[in-house]
Design a protein around this motif. Structure first.
Motif, PDB file in Angstrom:
ATOM      1  N   PRO A  12       0.841  -1.200   0.000  1.00 47.54           N
ATOM      2  CA  PRO A  12       0.000   0.000   0.000  1.00 47.54           C
ATOM      3  C   PRO A  12       0.875   1.249   0.000  1.00 47.54           C
ATOM      4  O   PRO A  12       1.189   1.816   1.047  1.00 47.54           O
ATOM      5  CB  PRO A  12      -0.827  -0.129   1.294  1.00 47.54           C
TER       6      PRO A  12
ATOM      7  N   TRP D  15     -10.428   0.615   5.673  1.00 49.87           N
ATOM      8  CA  TRP D  15     -10.753   0.440   4.261  1.00 49.87           C
ATOM      9  C   TRP D  15     -12.226   0.096   4.010  1.00 49.87           C
ATOM     10  O   TRP D  15     -12.676   0.068   2.875  1.00 49.87           O
ATOM     11  CB  TRP D  15      -9.864  -0.645   3.645  1.00 49.87           C
ATOM     12  N   ASN D 320      -5.633  -6.605   1.514  1.00 52.12           N
ATOM     13  CA  ASN D 320      -4.630  -5.898   0.722  1.00 52.12           C
ATOM     14  C   ASN D 320      -4.880  -6.044  -0.773  1.00 52.12           C
ATOM     15  O   ASN D 320      -4.660  -5.102  -1.531  1.00 52.12           O
ATOM     16  CB  ASN D 320      -3.211  -6.329   1.107  1.00 52.12           C
ATOM     17  N   ASN D 323      -7.444  -3.607  -1.557  1.00 55.43           N
ATOM     18  CA  ASN D 323      -6.904  -2.253  -1.563  1.00 55.43           C
ATOM     19  C   ASN D 323      -6.207  -1.916  -2.880  1.00 55.43           C
ATOM     20  O   ASN D 323      -6.346  -0.827  -3.402  1.00 55.43           O
ATOM     21  CB  ASN D 323      -5.937  -2.101  -0.386  1.00 55.43           C
ATOM     22  N   ARG D 327      -7.691   1.249  -4.872  1.00 57.87           N
ATOM     23  CA  ARG D 327      -6.931   2.495  -4.937  1.00 57.87           C
ATOM     24  C   ARG D 327      -6.543   2.799  -6.374  1.00 57.87           C
ATOM     25  O   ARG D 327      -5.383   2.689  -6.751  1.00 57.87           O
ATOM     26  CB  ARG D 327      -5.660   2.392  -4.100  1.00 57.87           C
TER      27      ARG D 327
END
Lengths: 413, 423, 423, 413
Positions: A12, D15, D320, D323, D327
Motif C-alpha cells: 500500500p 478500508w 490488501n 486495496n 486504490r
C-alpha cells in the motif's frame, strides 16, 4: 539492472510520505553506486568502509537522530504517522548492508519507546538524545527477557525470564544482572536498553550508558552474520542509575517488542530485496542445460516465483504492521493488545519469509549461492542472525503463546 | 549427555567390523576434532589445523587405501558387500565432528570409485596408482567435474550426455592431451595430488563413447591450481580453479574406454548421494546432542526448555525428523550394498540414481529445516559460533546445493517415477 | 498404467509367501473393490455393499483367523517373525483400494493382539474364542478404547496410567461386571461381534495393576450399540457408541491379569501405528497411480502435464515422498518383526512405541500434504469423486487424527528422545 | 461466544465503509441465529434451508444485485472503492455457509468484469442485469482456461489452454467447446461466463444464458464439498450469441482471474472464521490429560496459535488485494499487471492459509474434527473444493509462471 525493485513489489504505497520517498530514492542510488556495484572492494576493506558509510548516513545525512523531536535536535520523526517512512529508510539501508540497518533498527527501537508520541519520556530523552543527536556515531544494545543456563527463578514477562533486576532507593536505583545476552551490539554499544524487573517483579526498561561504573562486557563472540555488530554478554554489577531512567511499565516492554519486530522486519526485507536483485541478475545471465536462460526453465521459474512471493509477503506484512501502529485513530496506541500481538505474529512471519526467500533462491545459484564473492550468502547469514536474535530461547513458542493468549484467552500458558 | 545411538541404527545389516571401527572414529572425533573445529572454520586458506587431522584420518587410520585391492596394500572395500555401510559410517562419524573434514577425506576416494568397484575395475591402473595411497604419505584425490559454463550440466548426464563438456582429451602418441578449465571440485584449491577428469574426445558430441574419464596426477606439467574460494562454510574442503593446459598423461590413464567410462562415471553420482547423506546425518546427530544439552539446561518459565509442552513438541519433531533421516540414509546404503543381490540394481542404474537422489534431496532439505529450527530454539544463542550449531547450518546448506542441487533431483525423480519423455 | 512396485519394496526382509499373497489381494482389490469403492463411500449407514466384501477378505481369504494358533485352526501369525510384514502387506494392498475397508478388516484383529502375540499369550482364551473366527462365519472384533470425556487419554498410557478410565470392571462371583460407555472405536456402530474393553478395577487409580483388558462378546446381555456416526470419510468403518450396563463375562475373559494387561495393551499402540502406516501408504500408492495417469493424459501448454518441467518437479516430489513413506513404513514393520532378534525390543517398549509413533506421524502428515498437492495438480478435477483422489484425502485425514493424533506423537517423541521428566 | 471474531483479527479496518459494516453486522447476527446455533437442523434439511437462506439474502436483502449500477436496478457497488465492502459481505455469508458465499462470488466475479467502473460494458449488463437484479434466484458458472485429456492443440492464455472457441460472423458469433469444466455451478447455472478464443486465438469472455440452444450439460458429479453448488461439464454446440456479448480482450480475462482470486479468497476466509469459532469453543470446553482445558496446554496452544496466525494472514491478504484494486489513484485499474499478479499470488496463498488453518485446527479436535456433527469437516471440504476449483490443472504452477513472468521478465515459460 533496469528494474526498480521497490516499485516491483506490491504494497500500500499510499502509506509512505512523498518526502521520504525522495530520501529513500537517494539512499537507494547511493547503495547501488557505493556498495552494490562494488561488493568485492567493499568486502576487502569491510570494517573501514562500513564505518565510513555508517557515518555518512547516520551523521552526515542525519539518520541517527531522525526519531527524536526537533526540540532535541532530532528530525521529528517521532509521530506514529512517520512509521511507514522510517521502515522505508531502514529497508534501503539494509539493502546495502543489513548490518547498517540492524544497528539503526536497534537504535530506533530503544529510542521510539522513549521519544514516540504521544507519551514522550523527557527524562530518558534528556539522557539519550544528546548522544544520538550529536556528531558521533553511537550504537545501542537491547537486552530483552530471555533464558540462561543457571540461576534462581526469575520474574516473568509473558513466560520469558527477566534476568536483570533493579532495586530502588529514592531517586536512584541499582541495576544488576549477570552475563545478559543483548540482541546485538553488546561489545560496542554506547547505550543499553535493558528489560528488568523491580522488587515486585514488575517489568520495565532501564536505560544505561555503557560507560557507567559496574557495566562489564564479556568477550566478543563470533556470530553467523552481522559481522560488524559485535556482540558480547553484559554484566551489571549493581550499576547506579537514576530512577527516572527506568520505565516501570509492562506496556513499555510490549512496545519495545513491537518496535523490534517492525524495524527488524524492515531490515530483513531490505536485505531480501538486494538478494532478489542478485538472483534476478543471475537468472538473466545463467545458461542451463546448455541452452536457454535459467529464468526460462519452468522449474527454475517456479523457484524464482517462490522467492518473489515470499518477499512480497514480507513486504505486505511489514507495511501492515506499520499501518496498525500509525493509524492511532483506528487502533489507539501501542498499548492496544492487538498491536503487540500483530507485531509479534507478523514479525515472526516476516523473518521466516525473508529467510525462506533466500534459502530457496540460493538453490538456483548452486556454488554461487555459497561463494562469498556473490554476496548472496551474506544476506542469508545476516537474516538468520536477525531471526535468531529476535527470538527467545524456545524459538517460536513464546510468540505462539502470545498469539494464543490473545485469540483464545489462555491464562495459564 | 545423550548418546546419539538412541537414534535408529540398522542392526542386522551392517558388517561385524563396523561397530569397532565406529568406536575408533568416535574417539578421534571426540578427542581430536571436536575441540578444534572452530579453528578449522577459520583455516580455509592455510589449512594449518586441517592438514594434520586429514593425515590422521587418511593415513593413520588409513581410509585412503580402503578401496584398493588387498594385493596392492588396500582393504578391498570396493569388492565387499559392506562398502557402502562402511563409507557411510565414516561419513557420519566424522561428519558429526566436522562435515567438511568428512567431505575432504571421503571425496578423496571419489575418483577411484570409477575403477575399483566391480564391474568397472581397472587393475592396471589400480596397481600403478596404489603406491600413492599406501606409502604412508597423504594422497588426496579430486573429482574435477564442474566447468565454468555448466553448473550441474555434467552430472545431468542422462539428459545432457556430455554434450556441454568443454574439457577436451586428444589422443596423441600414446598420451591423452587434455585442455580445459574445471572449478569448484572438493579438494581442489591446491589440496589434491590426483585428479579424475571428465573430458570429451569430441566436443559437442552426445555420444557416450566420446565421454572420457581420465586420471591426472596433480604434478603433471600443464596442471595449474588456483587458490581456494571463500565460502559460507565447509572450510576444511578447499575449492578452486584447475586449468589443464596441454596436459599429457599416458593413454591407459583413461579409466576404461568408450562407453564404459560414461557408465562408470554414473556410479559417482550414487556415491555422491551416499556421502552427502552421511555428512548431513553426521551433522544432524551432533545438532541433536547440542540441542539435548541446551534444552536440558536453558530455561523458559523457570524450567528447562524441554519440560515445556510446546517446546518439547518442537524438540520431539526435530529428533524424530533426524531419526527419519538416519533411517533413510541406511536405505541409500542398502541400495548400494545390495547391488549384487538378486534384487539389487547396479550403482549406475536409473533406479539407484533416482532413488538415492530422492533420499539425498529429502535429507538435505530436512537438515536445513531441522538445523534452522534448532538455531531458533537457542534464541540469541543460536547464531553464536561457540555452540557449533550455526557451523552445521552453514555446512548443511552446501550439502543441499551441491551435486546439481534440488532441481536436478526433482527432474531425476520425475523422469524415473513418471517416465517423462521430454524433460 | 504404472505399477506401484516401482516404489521401494523391502526385498530380502519379507517372507517368501508375501509375494503370492500380495497377488491374491491385488486381484481382489482390482476386480472387486476398486470398481465399487464409490458405492462404499455412500454406504456408511447400511453397509449393503461393504459387508459382502468384508466377508470376502475376513472369511474367504481368511485373515480373521490369521492370528490364531494353528492347533485352533489359525495361521499362527502371532508367533511368526513375519507377522508385521504380513499385516502391513494386507493393510497396504487393501488400503490401496479402500483404506476404510482395510481398516475395518484389520482392526477386527486388533483386540486379539493382546493375547496372541508372545510373550503375552492366553491359550485358554484363544481356544475358547477361536471357533468364532474359524467357523466360516464373519466375526468382527472391536477394540473399544475411547471414552466420552477422554479423547486420547487412554492411549496416553505412560502419562495418564489409566487414571481417567471411567469404564469399571468389578469381580463378582467368578464374573466381571462391566459398566461404562465407549465411543468411536473402529467396527462399533453395530458391526462388531466381540469387544476388547479397557477397564479399571479401581476408578481413579494410576496403578497399572488396576488396568484390566476384558473380552466381551457383543451379544452379552447389557451391551448396547448405537448407530454409526456420520463422518468425513472412512465409510466402510462404522463408529458409534457402546454402552455396558452391568455386563457379565467370565473371570477368565480378562486377558492376563494385574500388570500384564497394561503391558499387553501397550502392544496395541504399536499395532495401531503399523496398521495406520499401511492404510496410509496403500492410499498413497493409489494416489500415485491416479496421478501418473492424469499427468500423462491431461495437458498444460498443449503437452502432457508431466512433460512440463515445473509440474514434473512437483510430480517428482510427490512420488519421491510416497516412496520415502513406503520405506519408512517398512521400518515400522522391521521394528516389530525384529522383536525377538538380539537387538530387537518388545512391542510394548518405550523405544518401539515412540519410534513407531514418530513414523506414523511423519507418514500421515506427509500423506495429507501429498494428497492435497495431488488434488491441486488436478485443478478443477481434483475434488471430483470419480477420480477417487478426494476420497483418499478424506480418509487420510482421519488416519492423521486418530490414535491420539499428532500432539500425542510429539509428546511421546519428546519423552523418548529428550528424556523429559515432567511432560 | 462472547468474542467478536471480526474485530479479533487485525486488518486495515479503515478500508471498509461504515455503512457496510452495519450490513455485515446484520448478516453476522443472522448467521449466528439461523445457522451457526442450529447446525444440526440445518444439516438435516440442508437443501431446503440453503435455498431459503439464499433467497433471503440474495433477493430479500438484495445481495444478488449489489454489483450493478442503480440505473440497472442494482445497488451501485460497481465502483472500485466498494470492493473492500463487497468482500466483507462475502465473508459474512461464507461464515454461515461457504456455499452461499461461493455462489455469490461467482456471480460477482462475472458481473464485475462487465459492470465495474470505469469500463462498464453496457451490452453485457443489458443482458445479465435484468436476470440478476430481478426477483428470482440466479446462479452463474464460469469456465476458465484449463486442461482436458483429449483434443487438438488449443490457443493459450498465459500457458493455460482455452478450450472454448468463438467464430464471428457479423453481429453474431457461434460458441463451441466440448465437456468444459466450470469452476462450479455447472449443473444449475442460469448464466455462463466462458473464457474463449477467437479465430486469431485471441482470448476473450463470452456471456451466455444456459437456456440458449446448443448449451448442453453433462451429468452432475459429486464433489468433495460445496454440496449445493452442483457442478457438471458443459458442451457448447455452435451456440449462437450476439458479438456484443463477447469481450474480446485479454485484459478482461486477467480481470476475471483477479476478481475470482479476491472473492473466493473472501469466501474461504469467511469459512475459516467460523471454523475458528468452533475451535475456540472446543478449546474452552475440552479437558485433556484429565486436567485443565485444552487451550491451557502449551502444545495445544501452539497449534491454536498457528490456526489464528494463518487466518490472520489470509485476512490481511484479502484486504490488501482489495486495496490494490480499490486504490485506482495509486495503481490504476485492473489492467495494471501488478494487480493481476498480486491477486493471483496472494489469492493462492489465501487458500493455502485457509486450508492450513483448518487442517491444523482439526488436529486438536480428533474425531470431532471429522465427525459431521461438529461441522469443522464441512468447512474443510468446502475450502479444499474452492482451492482446487481456483487452480488449473498443474496446481500452483500456472500461477508461479505468472509470478515469474512479472518479477523476472520471463518470456518463454
Amino acid at each position: 539492472m533496469s528494474i526498480n525493485v521497490n516499485e516491483l513489489f506490491p504494497y500500500p504505497a499510499q502509506w509512505v510520505d512523498e518526502d521520504v520517498t525522495a530520501i529513500a530514492t537517494a539512499v537507494h542510488q547511493w547503495a547501488d553506486k557505493e556498495i552494490i556495484k562494488n561488493r568485492l572492494e567493499y568486502q576487502k576493506a569491510y570494517h573501514e568502509l562500513f564505518t565510513k558509510h555508517r557515518r555518512e548516513h547516520n551523521i552526515d545525512i542525519g539518520f541517527q537522530k531522525i526519531i527524536f523531536p526537533e526540540s532535541y535536535g532530532g528530525s521529528g520523526f517521532n509521530s506514529p504517522e512517520k512509521v511507514p517512512s522510517i521502515i522505508t529508510i531502514l529497508g534501503e539501508l539494509s539493502r546495502a548492508d543489513a548490518a547498517l540497518g540492524f544497528m539503526s533498527a536497534l537504535e530506533y527501537s530503544a529510542s521510539a519507546v522513549a521519544a514516540m508520541e504521544p507519551s514522550v519520556n523527557t527524562s530518558i530523552c534528556d539522557m539519550i538524545a544528546p548522544l544520538l543527536c550529536g556528531n558521533e556515531l553511537r550504537s545501542v544494545a537491547i537486552i530483552m527477557p530471555g533464558s540462561a543456563s543457571t540461576g534462581p527463578p526469575s520474574p516473568l514477562f509473558l513466560g520469558r525470564e527477566i534476568r536483570a533486576r533493579i532495586k530502588r532507593s529514592g531517586a536512584t536505583c541499582t541495576l544488576s544482572g549477570k552475563d545478559l545476552r543483548p540482541i546485538g551490539n553488546g561489545a560496542i554499544a554506547d547505550i543499553l536498553a535493558v528489560v528488568c524487573a523491580d522488587e515486585n517483579d514488575k517489568p520495565g526498561i532501564a536505560y544505561v550508558t555503557a560507560d557507567q561504573k559496574g557495566v562489564e562486557r564479556g568477550n566478543t563472540f563470533i556470530q553467523t552474520g552481522l559481522d560488524e555488530c559485535g556482540n558480547a554478554d553484559i554484566t551489571f554489577n549493581d550499576v547506579a542509575i537514576s530512577s527516572e531512567h527506568v520505565i516501570s511499565d509492562e506496556d513499555a516492554v510490549r512496545e519495545l517488542y513491537t518496535w523490534l519486530n517492525l524495524f527488524l522486519g524492515a531490515v530483513s526485507l531490505g536485505a531480501c530485496l538486494n538478494f532478489f536483485e542478485i538472483l534476478r541478475n543471475w537468472s538473466e545471465n545463467r545458461v542451463i542445460k546448455g541452452k536457454g536462460l535459467l529464468r526460462e526453465n519452468p522449474l527454475c521459474a517456479s523457484v524464482l516465483a517462490t522467492v518473489a512471493e515470499e518477499i512480497s509477503l514480507a513486504k505486505i506484512l511489514v507495511y501492515n504492521i506499520s499501518n496498525f501502529i500509525s493509524r492511532t485513530s483506528v487502533w489507539g496506541g501501542t498499548e492496544n493488545p492487538i498491536i503487540f500481538m500483530a507485531a509479534q505474529m507478523f514479525g515472526k512471519r516476516i523473518q521466516q519469509c525473508a529467510l525462506n526467500a533466500i534459502n530457496r533462491g540460493m538453490e538456483l545459484m548452486a556454488s554461487a549461492g555459497y561463494a562469498k564473492e556473490w554476496h548472496a550468502e551474506k544476506h542469508w547469514r545476516d537474516v538468520k542472525t536477525i531471526q535468531t536474535c529476535l527470538s527467545a530461547a524456545g524459538g517460536e513458542v513464546p510468540v505462539q503463546m502470545d498469539i494464543a493468549r490473545y485469540f483464545y484467552g489462555c491464562t495459564d500458558i | 549427555m545423550i548418546s546419539f545411538d538412541k537414534l535408529s541404527v540398522r542392526n542386522g545389516s551392517i558388517s561385524h567390523i563396523e561397530g569397532p571401527f565406529r568406536g575408533i572414529l568416535r574417539d578421534i572425533v571426540e578427542k581430536e576434532i571436536m575441540p578444534h573445529r572452530r579453528e578449522y572454520d577459520e583455516d580455509w586458506q592455510e589449512h594449518r589445523f586441517v592438514e594434520p587431522v586429514l593425515h590422521r584420518i587418511c593415513v593413520d587410520i588409513g581410509i585412503q587405501k580402503s578401496l584398493l585391492p588387498q594385493e596392492f596394500g588396500g582393504w578391498s572395500l570396493g569388492q565387499s558387500d559392506y562398502m557402502m555401510a562402511f563409507t557411510y559410517c565414516i561419513a557420519e562419524e566424522i561428519g558429526r565432528g566436522d562435515s567438511s573434514l568428512s567431505l575432504s577425506s571421503i571425496c578423496s576416494l571419489w575418483p577411484l570409485c570409477t575403477f575399483l568397484i566391480p564391474p568397472f575395475v581397472n587393475m592396471r591402473l589400480a596397481r600403478e596408482l596404489a603406491p600413492l595411497f599406501t606409502g604412508g604419505k597423504i594422497c588426496i584425490g579430486c573429482q574435477a567435474m564442474t566447468e565454468p559454463q555448466g553448473g550441474s550440466d555434467i552430472e545431468n548426464i542422462d539428459l545432457i550426455k556430455g554434450r556441454t563438456i568443454q574439457t577436451t582429451a586428444r589422443l596423441e602418441g600414446g598420451h591423452w592431451v587434455i585442455n580445459g578449465h574445471k572449478l569448484w571440485p572438493t579438494n581442489s584449491g591446491g589440496l589434491a595430488s590426483l585428479f579424475g577428469v571428465p573430458c570429451t574426445t569430441r566436443p559437442g558430441s552426445d555420444d557416450p563413447d566420446d565421454f572420457a574419464y581420465i586420471m591426472v596426477p596433480a604434478d603433471t606439467p600443464g596442471v595449474t591450481q588456483g587458490p581456494p574460494y571463500a565460502k559460507a562454510g565447509m572450510a576444511a574442503d578447499k575449492n578452486g580453479d584447475i586449468w589443464f593446459d596441454n596436459v599429457r598423461v599416458p593413454e591407459h590413464y583413461r579409466i576404461h574406454g568408450p562407453g564404459t567410462d560414461a557408465l562408470a562415471f554414473k556410479t559417482l553420482i550414487y556415491m555422491g548421494q551416499l556421502g552427502s547423506v552421511g555428512f548431513a546425518v553426521g551433522s544432524l546427530l551432533n545438532v541433536y546432542e547440542i540441542l539435548y544439552d541446551f534444552s536440558s539446561t536453558y530455561t523458559y518459565r523457570n524450567a528447562p526448555l524441554k519440560e515445556h509442552d510446546a517446546i518439547a513438541g518442537v524438540l520431539g519433531d526435530i529428533a524424530g525428523s533426524i531419526d527419519i533421516c538416519r533411517m533413510l540414509s541406511y536405505e541409500v546404503v542398502r541400495m548400494g550394498d545390495d547391488r549384487n543381490k538378486p534384487w539389487g540394481k547396479p550403482l549406475h542404474s536409473h533406479e539407484t540414481i533416482a532413488r538415492s537422489r530422492n533420499i539425498k534431496e529429502f535429507i538435505s532439505d530436512r537438515a536445513m529445516e531441522i538445523c534452522g529450527k534448532a538455531m531458533d530454539l537457542l534464541g540469541p544463542h543460536g547464531c553464536e559460533r561457540v555452540l557449533d550449531i550455526e557451523k552445521h547450518w552453514r555446512d548443511l546448506k552446501m550439502i543441499q546445493l551441491w551435486l546439481g542441487g534440488k532441481q536436478l533431483c526433482q527432474m531425476e525423480k520425475a523422469r524415473y517415477y513418471f517416465d517423462c519423455a521430454t524433460l
